[in-house]
Design an enzyme around this catalytic site. Structure first.
Site, PDB file in Angstrom:
ATOM      1  N   TYR A 110     -76.265 -27.764 -10.947  1.00 51.79           N
ATOM      2  CA  TYR A 110     -76.216 -29.141 -11.387  1.00 51.79           C
ATOM      3  C   TYR A 110     -77.395 -29.391 -12.283  1.00 51.79           C
ATOM      4  CZ  TYR A 110     -76.069 -34.275 -11.253  1.00 51.79           C
ATOM      5  OH  TYR A 110     -76.086 -35.771 -11.412  1.00 51.79           O
ATOM      6  N   HIS A 139     -77.157 -46.599 -13.981  1.00 54.85           N
ATOM      7  CA  HIS A 139     -76.891 -45.621 -15.087  1.00 54.85           C
ATOM      8  C   HIS A 139     -75.384 -45.948 -15.557  1.00 54.85           C
ATOM      9  CE1 HIS A 139     -76.094 -41.848 -17.268  1.00 54.85           C
ATOM     10  NE2 HIS A 139     -75.836 -41.203 -16.433  1.00 54.85           N
ATOM     11  N   GLU A 152     -73.375 -44.171 -17.537  1.00 54.71           N
ATOM     12  CA  GLU A 152     -72.320 -43.174 -17.568  1.00 54.71           C
ATOM     13  C   GLU A 152     -71.048 -43.558 -16.647  1.00 54.71           C
ATOM     14  OE1 GLU A 152     -73.451 -39.069 -17.357  1.00 54.71           O
ATOM     15  OE2 GLU A 152     -71.500 -38.601 -18.445  1.00 54.71           O
TER      16      GLU A 152
HETATM   17 FE1  FEO Z   1     -74.912 -38.953 -16.017  1.00 52.24          FE
HETATM   18 FE2  FEO Z   1     -73.365 -38.959 -12.759  1.00 52.24          FE
HETATM   19  O1  FEO Z   1     -73.662 -39.216 -14.679  1.00 52.24           O
END
Ligand code: FEO
Length: 410
Positions: free
Chosen positions: A193, A79, A81
């Site tokens: 979360y 990922h 990010e």
């Molecule tokens: Fe979508 Fe933990 O980053």
């Protein structure tokens, strides 16, 4: 800090525990966070994911304690990010023999974030397998959980799913495994979360769960929080419940007030909703009714409670012929999160001209698309006994609708 933990022989957690973080792109991380990275040592050595940029030295120290950095063959990026990729420039510089492994979308995103011109890269597709020797990694794209390029890495030989953002929690602790910690706290943070990060992608989550159900998984190693070891069904079942938007017997009253007139209305709506419990059979679950002051409660907390609420009353005093700013933030945040539809009610006070309750009603109808039970409940200055009676009756009606939705979902 130099913590490590072994998942299996020569598979180690090498990430960073961030006790200090309190704001994670507006998410209130009141218990801190972790950025999990994993080192697999086999005939080939692979680092799975990295950490936020500032913590690259700690990650590299954890890795160097287990292997020479020039022995890293692969750095897998699940990922792009920055909480997982931010340390990539430092890692790629420190590991001269490493090849970055990721899908094409991820590489394109990384190229927009960093100068990757000097990096060795290997683009893989969903379903591809990378052999590490006695173990291997199979990659599966899970688009939009959390970004378009998101993927997971599955190790069939050890039945480990490196799930990146999925199944994570923002929770800093010296423990690394769920079974070493308070499960109720882990689930509370996993729910928060999910509500605040994963909710908009519920449909994709269900597809991911479908993929996961075809794999034999004993361990889920997410990129945030504690590792699920031997108890994966707990979090998988929780995700199924959250992803389908199943209603709990719960009513929220979320409001902001100026001189306590809207608050007085909220209290009567609350009283009406609580009184509904008296109409239920003694052995039935009770409706959980909560009032939440929007300016004194974080959006993170509000969203967590809203995730499974069956009904919500939204209230605001009138400020500048509009709603209070905190309520504007709540409505905008909830709209973006795309919760399953809630039964709704708008209410609020005003002094000389309308604004607060009407603006909420408009947002509920046009933006959030929540069905409202009635026209806005309004009070000119202090609510009269008649207005308070209307609020109490509306609270009872909202509770009845919440109960109907909960029952229909059981
Ligand atoms: Fe979508 Fe933990 O980053």
């Amino acid at each position: 800090m130099n913590l490590r933990a072994e998942l299996k022989k020569n598979i180690d957690w090498v990430g960073y525990v961030d006790y200090g973080v309190r704001d994670f792109h507006s998410y209130d991380t009141h218990r801190g966070a972790t950025y999990n990275a994993y080192l697999v040592r086999d005939e080939k050595t692979a680092l799975i994911d990295t950490v936020k940029g500032p913590f690259a030295p700690q990650l590299l120290r954890n890795v160097a304690a287990l292997t020479d950095l020039d022995k890293i063959d692969y750095v897998v990026c699940n990922h792009a990010e920055l909480d997982h990729s931010g340390a990539l420039p430092a890692v790629m510089a420190a590991c001269p023999n490493a090849t970055l492994v990721c899908n094409a979308k991820c590489l394109e995103t990384l190229a927009g974030l960093f100068d990757i011109s000097g990096w060795k890269t290997q683009v893989i597709a969903s379903g591809d397998t990378l052999s590490l020797g006695s173990r291997s990694l199979t990659f599966v794209n899970i688009p939009m959980v959390h970004w378009p390029e998101s993927m997971v890495s599955y190790m069939p030989e050890e039945k480990i799913l490196f799930s990146n953002d999925a199944f994570g929690q923002h929770l800093a602790t010296s423990e690394r495994f769920v079974d070493e910690y308070d499960l109720a706290k882990v689930l509370e943070e996993a729910k928060s979360y999910y509500a605040n990060i994963v909710t908009p992608y519920g449909r994709q989550v269900l597809k991911t769960l479908e993929v996961a159900s075809q794999l034999e998984i004993e361990t889920i190693a997410p990129s945030h929080g504690l590792i699920w070891r031997g108890n994966v069904d707990v979090i998988v079942n929780a995700y199924k419940t959250w992803a389908t938007g199943k209603y709990a017997p719960k009513v929220l009253i979320v409001y902001d007030t100026m001189w306590q007139s809207t608050e007085a209305m909220a209290e009567e709506i609350y009283a009406g909703a609580v009184a509904f419990n008296e109409t239920l059979p003694p052995d039935a679950p009770r409706l959980d009714v909560q009032t939440m002051h929007a300016r004194r409660t974080t959006l993170t907390r509000l969203a967590t409670e809203a995730l499974d609420a069956a009904a919500i009353a939204f209230g605001s005093a009138t400020l500048n012929a509009n709603l209070m700013p905190a309520m504007g933030a709540v409505l905008a945040y909830f709209q973006g999160l795309k919760f399953r539809e809630k039964a709704a009610l708008s209410f609020g006070s005003f002094g000389w001209g309308p604004g607060g309750a009407e603006a909420i009603q408009k947002a509920l109808e046009n933006d959030l698309k929540y069905p409202t039970l009635a026209a806005p409940l309004k009070s000119k200055l202090r609510p009269t006994p008649e207005v308070l009676k209307q609020c109490r009756e509306a609270g009872a009606a909202l509770a009845a609708e919440a109960w109907r939705r909960y029952e229909a979902d059981r």
